[in-house]
Design a protein around this motif. Sequence first.
Motif, PDB file in Angstrom:
ATOM      1  N   SER A  59      29.354  42.563  30.770  1.00 55.39           N
ATOM      2  CA  SER A  59      28.314  41.553  30.653  1.00 55.39           C
ATOM      3  C   SER A  59      26.937  42.197  30.529  1.00 55.39           C
ATOM      4  O   SER A  59      26.738  43.350  30.854  1.00 55.39           O
ATOM      5  N   ARG A 108      37.600  39.580  33.499  1.00 52.34           N
ATOM      6  CA  ARG A 108      36.225  39.433  33.024  1.00 52.34           C
ATOM      7  C   ARG A 108      35.265  39.681  34.176  1.00 52.34           C
ATOM      8  O   ARG A 108      35.590  39.439  35.334  1.00 52.34           O
ATOM      9  N   THR A 129      31.068  39.163  35.440  1.00 56.15           N
ATOM     10  CA  THR A 129      29.775  38.533  35.228  1.00 56.15           C
ATOM     11  C   THR A 129      28.790  39.110  36.228  1.00 56.15           C
ATOM     12  O   THR A 129      29.058  39.112  37.427  1.00 56.15           O
ATOM     13  N   PRO A 137      42.398  37.455  33.874  1.00 51.82           N
ATOM     14  CA  PRO A 137      42.439  37.148  32.440  1.00 51.82           C
ATOM     15  C   PRO A 137      42.447  35.650  32.124  1.00 51.82           C
ATOM     16  O   PRO A 137      42.027  35.238  31.044  1.00 51.82           O
ATOM     17  N   GLY A 149      40.622  33.490  33.726  1.00 50.69           N
ATOM     18  CA  GLY A 149      39.315  32.972  34.061  1.00 50.69           C
ATOM     19  C   GLY A 149      39.160  32.546  35.509  1.00 50.69           C
ATOM     20  O   GLY A 149      38.112  32.050  35.911  1.00 50.69           O
TER      21      GLY A 149
END
Length: 85
Positions: free
Chosen positions: A2, A20, A22, A34, A36
């Motif tokens: 990010s 992911r 952030t 993966p 979310g």
Amino acid sequence: MSTALWNDPAPAPRLSGWGRMTHVAAGLWRIADPRGVVVGHIRAIATDGDWRYAAERFHAASGRFRALGEFWSSSDALECLRYTR
């Protein structure tokens, strides 16, 4: 990876292909799997000229984050979040 929103001296963790990340505050990253689903946070901690990384997981019953451990590498902290579900 990010984009950093703050002038953050802490090096960002590397996900190495899983999930992911952030950047949510200086020295703090939210980690999602993966699909979310948020699995926790990685927090950078400055030490004597180096960085440590703390893995934290949200505990719904208490409404707080619980520390899972501190690691010398961000990849170890991420693996802790990944496998302690």
